[in-house]
Motif scaffolding. Sequence first.
Motif, short mmCIF file in Angstrom:
data_model
loop_
_atom_site.label_atom_id
_atom_site.label_comp_id
_atom_site.label_asym_id
_atom_site.label_seq_id
_atom_site.Cartn_x
_atom_site.Cartn_y
_atom_site.Cartn_z
N UNK A 99 0.86 -1.18 0.00
CA UNK A 99 0.00 0.00 0.00
C UNK A 99 0.90 1.23 0.00
N UNK A 100 0.81 2.03 -1.05
CA UNK A 100 1.64 3.23 -1.12
C UNK A 100 1.00 4.35 -0.32
N UNK A 101 1.81 5.27 0.24
CA UNK A 101 1.25 6.39 1.00
C UNK A 101 0.46 7.31 0.07
N UNK A 102 -0.62 7.85 0.61
CA UNK A 102 -1.47 8.73 -0.18
C UNK A 102 -1.98 9.84 0.72
N UNK A 103 -1.70 11.08 0.34
CA UNK A 103 -2.14 12.20 1.17
C UNK A 103 -1.54 12.11 2.54
N UNK A 104 -2.39 12.11 3.57
CA UNK A 104 -1.91 12.04 4.94
C UNK A 104 -1.80 10.60 5.44
N UNK A 105 -2.26 9.63 4.66
CA UNK A 105 -2.21 8.25 5.13
C UNK A 105 -0.84 7.64 4.85
N UNK A 106 -0.42 6.80 5.75
CA UNK A 106 0.86 6.10 5.60
C UNK A 106 0.68 4.92 4.66
N UNK A 107 1.77 4.51 4.06
CA UNK A 107 1.77 3.31 3.26
C UNK A 107 2.51 2.22 4.00
N UNK A 108 2.41 1.01 3.47
CA UNK A 108 3.14 -0.08 4.11
C UNK A 108 3.36 -1.21 3.12
N UNK A 109 4.41 -1.94 3.40
CA UNK A 109 4.69 -3.18 2.68
C UNK A 109 4.88 -4.24 3.75
N UNK A 110 4.13 -5.33 3.62
CA UNK A 110 4.28 -6.46 4.54
C UNK A 110 4.56 -7.69 3.70
N UNK A 111 5.56 -8.43 4.12
CA UNK A 111 6.00 -9.58 3.35
C UNK A 111 6.41 -10.68 4.32
N UNK A 112 5.85 -11.88 4.14
CA UNK A 112 6.24 -13.04 4.94
C UNK A 112 6.59 -14.16 3.97
N UNK A 113 7.78 -14.73 4.15
CA UNK A 113 8.23 -15.77 3.23
C UNK A 113 9.20 -16.73 3.90
N UNK A 114 9.25 -17.95 3.38
CA UNK A 114 10.25 -18.93 3.79
C UNK A 114 11.40 -18.80 2.80
N UNK A 115 12.62 -18.71 3.31
CA UNK A 115 13.78 -18.41 2.48
C UNK A 115 14.83 -19.51 2.60
N UNK A 116 15.43 -19.86 1.48
CA UNK A 116 16.52 -20.84 1.48
C UNK A 116 17.68 -20.29 0.67
N UNK A 117 18.88 -20.50 1.19
CA UNK A 117 20.12 -20.06 0.55
C UNK A 117 20.89 -21.32 0.16
N UNK A 118 21.08 -21.52 -1.14
CA UNK A 118 21.76 -22.71 -1.66
C UNK A 118 21.13 -23.99 -1.10
N UNK A 119 19.78 -23.99 -1.03
CA UNK A 119 19.06 -25.17 -0.57
C UNK A 119 18.93 -25.31 0.94
N UNK A 120 19.61 -24.45 1.71
CA UNK A 120 19.56 -24.51 3.17
C UNK A 120 18.50 -23.54 3.69
N UNK A 121 17.56 -24.07 4.48
CA UNK A 121 16.49 -23.27 5.06
C UNK A 121 17.08 -22.22 6.00
N UNK A 122 16.73 -20.95 5.80
CA UNK A 122 17.19 -19.89 6.70
C UNK A 122 16.07 -19.39 7.60
N UNK A 123 14.89 -20.00 7.48
CA UNK A 123 13.79 -19.65 8.36
C UNK A 123 12.69 -18.87 7.66
#
Length: 148
Positions: A109-133
């Motif tokens: 959600x981008x900020x508009x006028x006086x309202x704030x914007x936000x980005x929320x992201x939840x993901x499972x991440x792996x680096x070279x096949x290793x789970x990082x949480x």
Amino acid sequence: MNKPTKRSLKMRFQTKINHGDHTDSYEFTTRGELFHKGNQDYLRFQETLSETESVQTTMKWDGRELMLIRQGSVLMRQGFIVGEETLGRYVTPDASWETTAITDKLLVQWPSGKSRGRIQLTYKFALQGQDTGTHQVRLTLEEDTINE
């Protein structure tokens, strides 16, 4: 040809990483800019990693996929699409790794006028096949009217 309109933002970036019974948190505030080009929105900001290292971070949003691009002492390119596994790459001066993300939640959600914007992201991440949480990222975006 339309010149993209840039808007200055103040932002708070928060990350929480849950890996088993261990949780890491990371938070910083910075200024950035938001602009629209073509049919995509771009959020760009500087991330300081140490006294000598920084990264230029760009988030590109097309309404479906959020692309994270980091350039500097760390290079990273990773897309996020809800419900899908996406491939990416993480590069340091010493090594290069393949990354994967499985995105559970994505809200932009981008900020508009006086309202704030936000980005929320939840993901499972792996680096070279290793789970990082499970990573939870929250950005709070506010128009920076000081610079206008």
